[in-house]
Scaffold this active site. Structure first.
Site, PDB file in Angstrom:
ATOM      1  N   THR A 113      37.149  32.681 -46.154  1.00  0.00           N
ATOM      2  CA  THR A 113      37.878  33.166 -44.973  1.00  0.00           C
ATOM      3  C   THR A 113      37.098  32.969 -43.682  1.00  0.00           C
ATOM      4  O   THR A 113      37.411  33.594 -42.664  1.00  0.00           O
ATOM      5  CB  THR A 113      38.199  34.658 -45.136  1.00  0.00           C
ATOM      6  OG1 THR A 113      36.970  35.377 -45.369  1.00  0.00           O
ATOM      7  CG2 THR A 113      39.143  34.892 -46.316  1.00  0.00           C
ATOM      8  N   GLY A 168      36.130  31.904 -40.209  1.00  0.00           N
ATOM      9  CA  GLY A 168      36.881  31.392 -39.067  1.00  0.00           C
ATOM     10  C   GLY A 168      38.224  32.039 -38.825  1.00  0.00           C
ATOM     11  O   GLY A 168      38.973  31.587 -37.948  1.00  0.00           O
ATOM     12  N   THR A 169      38.542  33.098 -39.563  1.00  0.00           N
ATOM     13  CA  THR A 169      39.878  33.695 -39.410  1.00  0.00           C
ATOM     14  C   THR A 169      40.121  34.248 -38.008  1.00  0.00           C
ATOM     15  O   THR A 169      41.187  34.049 -37.418  1.00  0.00           O
ATOM     16  CB  THR A 169      40.094  34.821 -40.440  1.00  0.00           C
ATOM     17  OG1 THR A 169      38.977  35.721 -40.391  1.00  0.00           O
ATOM     18  CG2 THR A 169      40.223  34.263 -41.836  1.00  0.00           C
ATOM     19  N   GLY A 170      39.127  34.971 -37.460  1.00  0.00           N
ATOM     20  CA  GLY A 170      39.323  35.574 -36.139  1.00  0.00           C
ATOM     21  C   GLY A 170      39.468  34.552 -35.039  1.00  0.00           C
ATOM     22  O   GLY A 170      40.354  34.662 -34.181  1.00  0.00           O
ATOM     23  N   CYS A 171      38.609  33.532 -35.066  1.00  0.00           N
ATOM     24  CA  CYS A 171      38.701  32.453 -34.077  1.00  0.00           C
ATOM     25  C   CYS A 171      40.058  31.756 -34.178  1.00  0.00           C
ATOM     26  O   CYS A 171      40.707  31.456 -33.165  1.00  0.00           O
ATOM     27  CB  CYS A 171      37.595  31.431 -34.309  1.00  0.00           C
ATOM     28  SG  CYS A 171      35.920  32.100 -34.303  1.00  0.00           S
ATOM     29  N   LYS A 174      43.208  43.915 -35.694  1.00  0.00           N
ATOM     30  CA  LYS A 174      43.323  43.130 -36.920  1.00  0.00           C
ATOM     31  C   LYS A 174      42.859  43.946 -38.129  1.00  0.00           C
ATOM     32  O   LYS A 174      41.813  44.586 -38.080  1.00  0.00           O
ATOM     33  CB  LYS A 174      42.510  41.842 -36.799  1.00  0.00           C
ATOM     34  CG  LYS A 174      42.974  40.947 -35.650  1.00  0.00           C
ATOM     35  CD  LYS A 174      42.115  39.712 -35.497  1.00  0.00           C
ATOM     36  CE  LYS A 174      40.704  40.040 -35.099  1.00  0.00           C
ATOM     37  NZ  LYS A 174      39.905  38.842 -34.770  1.00  0.00           N
TER      38      LYS A 174
END
Length: 268
Positions: free
Chosen positions: A208, A210-213, A176
């Protein structure tokens, strides 16, 4: 017919922006039934993580068996695993799943605010125990070096790190690019004979959390719905890009992405 079933194995975010809470919101928004196994509880808000407590092994095993043995799963996503011992517990549980159940692994090590969510001695266990079980591994640029063991000094080093992780047993690796510089956020998917970039313009938005989850859970949702990995990643990238653009202020720090952005857009 019930919707596809997706299980998240991760920590709880009391502020609702990341972790289990974000996973379940993303799953609902993308057409699947979300279920959860909590590995840890955090005291967390828009300013950071004020505390974290790992759950006992027997509680984690009981949650997993309760869900899997009765309801079943079509895909699994893992997030915060907290410690070396928890990594090994979760790996042992994942090995009991049928071989055709895809597993999306988000190798969470730090929060959006820089707070540690994985013990320093646990990354080797992630590499040896969890990576070989990953259908899709989704490290960001902060996590890629530690989980692969490769020093990231150049862009080419990212390719080398992804190859190390594929050689370690991951079927696909999605690197990512949200932490990178530039006007576009570029994620790169590596897999069997594939190197594919997914690009989206950066939103002018600092909220932003929580983007990875959210991305990993959405990939799992589309895999459960029958998409292949490149198409699942593409659908998840489109969803999370919209969620980031619609992120909103909450509290005094970094707010969450908006998991309901499609619903809000259709009702306005």
């Amino acid at each position: 017919m019930p919707p596809p079933r997706v299980l998240t194995i991760a920590g709880s975010d009391s502020g609702g922006g990341a972790g289990i809470q974000a996973d379940l919101k993303a799953m609902l928004a993308n057409g699947v039934h979300g279920m959860s196994v909590l590995t840890a509880i955090t005291a967390q808000n828009s300013l950071g993580v004020q505390g974290a407590w790992e759950l006992p092994e027997e509680q984690v095993r009981a949650q997993f068996r309760s869900v899997v043995d009765d309801i079943g799963v079509d895909a699994v996503k893992t997030g915060m695993l907290a410690s070396e011992s928890m990594v090994r517990v979760v790996a042992s549980l994942l090995r009991t799943l049928p071989g055709d159940v895809p597993v999306v692994v988000d190798p969470v090590s730090v929060s959006k605010h820089g707070d540690a969510l994985l013990a320093a001695d646990a990354m080797d266990a992630v590499r040896s125990e969890i990576v070989p079980l990953a259908t899709v591994l989704t490290p960001n640029l902060t996590e890629l070096g530690p989980v692969s063991g490769v020093e990231l000094e150049t862009v080419e080093d990212r390719d080398s790190a992804a190859k190390v992780l594929l050689d370690a047993g991951a079927t696909w690796v999605l690197v990512k690019g949200g932490h990178d510089v530039g006007t576009a956020a570029v994620d790169v998917l590596y897999g069997p004979g594939v190197r594919r970039a997914y690009s989206a313009a950066r939103a002018d938005n600092r909220h932003t959390h929580g983007t990875g989850c959210t991305l990993a859970s959405t990939i799992a949702a589309y895999l459960a719905r029958g998409y292949d990995v490149p198409d699942a990643v593409g659908a998840a990238k489109e969803y999370v890009t919209g969620a980031i653009a619609a992120g909103f202020a909450l509290g005094g720090g970094i707010g969450p992405v908006d998991h309901a952005w499609r619903f809000r857009g259709s009702s306005s």
